[in-house]
Design an enzyme around this catalytic site. Structure first.
Site, PDB file in Angstrom:
ATOM      1  N   GLU A  66      64.015  60.752  30.391  1.00 32.19           N
ATOM      2  CA  GLU A  66      65.085  60.264  30.253  1.00 32.19           C
ATOM      3  C   GLU A  66      65.991  60.099  31.680  1.00 32.19           C
ATOM      4  O   GLU A  66      66.448  59.369  32.128  1.00 32.19           O
ATOM      5  CB  GLU A  66      65.913  60.733  29.263  1.00 32.19           C
ATOM      6  N   HIS A 135      68.256  62.950  16.711  1.00 32.90           N
ATOM      7  CA  HIS A 135      68.279  61.655  16.295  1.00 32.90           C
ATOM      8  C   HIS A 135      69.641  60.923  15.691  1.00 32.90           C
ATOM      9  O   HIS A 135      69.418  59.902  15.527  1.00 32.90           O
ATOM     10  CB  HIS A 135      67.167  61.492  15.461  1.00 32.90           C
TER      11      HIS A 135
END
Length: 330
Positions: A66, A135
């Site tokens: 990321e 998540h």
């Protein structure tokens, strides 16, 4: 006579894909990048078909890194491209937080306006889908707190496409958080042509005179359900903020002046959440209109729970109704 614009009946995630396609077709500088966004079409299929249409040079599958994804996009944007990196879940953005705070948000200021950063960092946010750890976070306050970033959180397919196009065309960086709980929950009419929805402007989803409820993203649907359940008992005004940075202060104040009572609904934790900022705006600019304390219906100050416990954590219509009644009956 102008020809009527054709429309499509799309889900919210399909509207994301349509917005990306529209801008990639119109502007060769727009590039999509991220984990599995290419042949696979993204974990939620938000980029499905784009690789077939635009190829490897403009739809780039990246490593699982990321910080590298966001940092590379910063460099691309600084030199004239318009990257739209996708992070698979907003809870995966933390490894790239240094790039967001130290570079993405600051380049215009650091370069004294010589460089702007036309990039859009997309990520699905929020809970309700029974996902594993990291998540389901709703941490928009992190990004709203950082000067130099705009933070957009749509709630309808129409707004999603229009706001995404506005974000891609914006010369400055935008965090675009998509409510995955409602990615496929309903459909809405979306024009086939390109159009924009202005960043920083709220939408009144329901007119009312008794109480103003301020919300955004996935919680807009729970709020609308609560308002409809109370029809005939309480006249509820629902204001969908759509953008949480910058907040539409004028819309917040004008609605509150009409009703004198307010409820703020978000799924992020209560402490340090945007409900506190909205309450402060009301106190600063409309105190003399206030008839009751501002109610906050939010997530809890605990780590996001797993699986069935989500039903207790996430605000739902019943909790919103209780907040509305508390404000009205004070």
């Amino acid at each position: 006579m102008a020809q009527a614009t054709q429309s499509q009946n799309l889900t919210l995630v399909q509207a994301v894909r349509d917005g990306l396609y529209t801008e990639m077709q119109a502007d060769d500088d727009v590039i999509v990048m991220g984990e599995d966004v290419g042949k696979n079409g993204g974990v939620f299929r938000a980029t499905e078909g784009l690789w077939d249409e635009f190829g490897d040079d403009r739809v780039i599958d990246t490593p699982l890194a990321e910080s590298g994804i966001i940092g590379t996009a910063v460099g691309m944007a600084a030199y004239g491209l318009k990257p739209v990196p996708e992070i698979q879940f907003s809870g995966f953005m933390y490894p790239g937080f240094d790039q967001i705070v130290s570079h993405m948000s600051r380049l215009r200021t650091r370069s004294r306006g010589r460089y702007t950063l036309p990039m859009v960092l997309r990520a699905p946010y929020g809970g309700g889908i029974r996902a594993p750890e990291h998540h389901s976070e709703s941490k928009e306050a992190f990004y709203a707190h950082e000067a130099g970033l705009k933070v957009v959180m749509p709630s309808t397919p129409y707004d999603t496409k229009g706001l995404l196009i506005s974000a891609i065309r914006d010369p400055d960086p935008v965090i675009f958080l998509e409510p995955k709980l409602i990615y496929r929950a309903f459909r809405g009419e979306v024009p086939e042509d390109d159009y924009t929805v202005p960043i920083g402007e709220a939408a009144v989803r329901r007119e009312g005179t008794d109480v103003s409820v301020f919300t955004y993203g996935a919680m807009t649907r729970a709020t609308m359900e609560a308002a409809e359940n109370l029809e005939g008992e309480v006249d509820v005004e629902v204001v969908d903020l759509r953008t949480v940075s910058p907040l539409d202060r004028e819309a917040i104040v004008e609605s509150f002046k009409k009703t004198g009572r307010a409820v703020v609904v978000h799924e992020a934790p209560k402490s340090g959440g945007l409900g506190g900022e909205i309450t402060s705006i009301i106190q600063e600019e409309a105190l003399m209109y206030q008839e009751a304390p501002v109610e906050r219906v939010t997530g809890y100050d605990v780590p996001y729970p797993l699986y069935a416990l989500e039903d207790y954590y996430l605000p739902n219509a019943a909790r919103v109704e209780e907040g509305i009644r508390n404000a009205v009956e004070f």
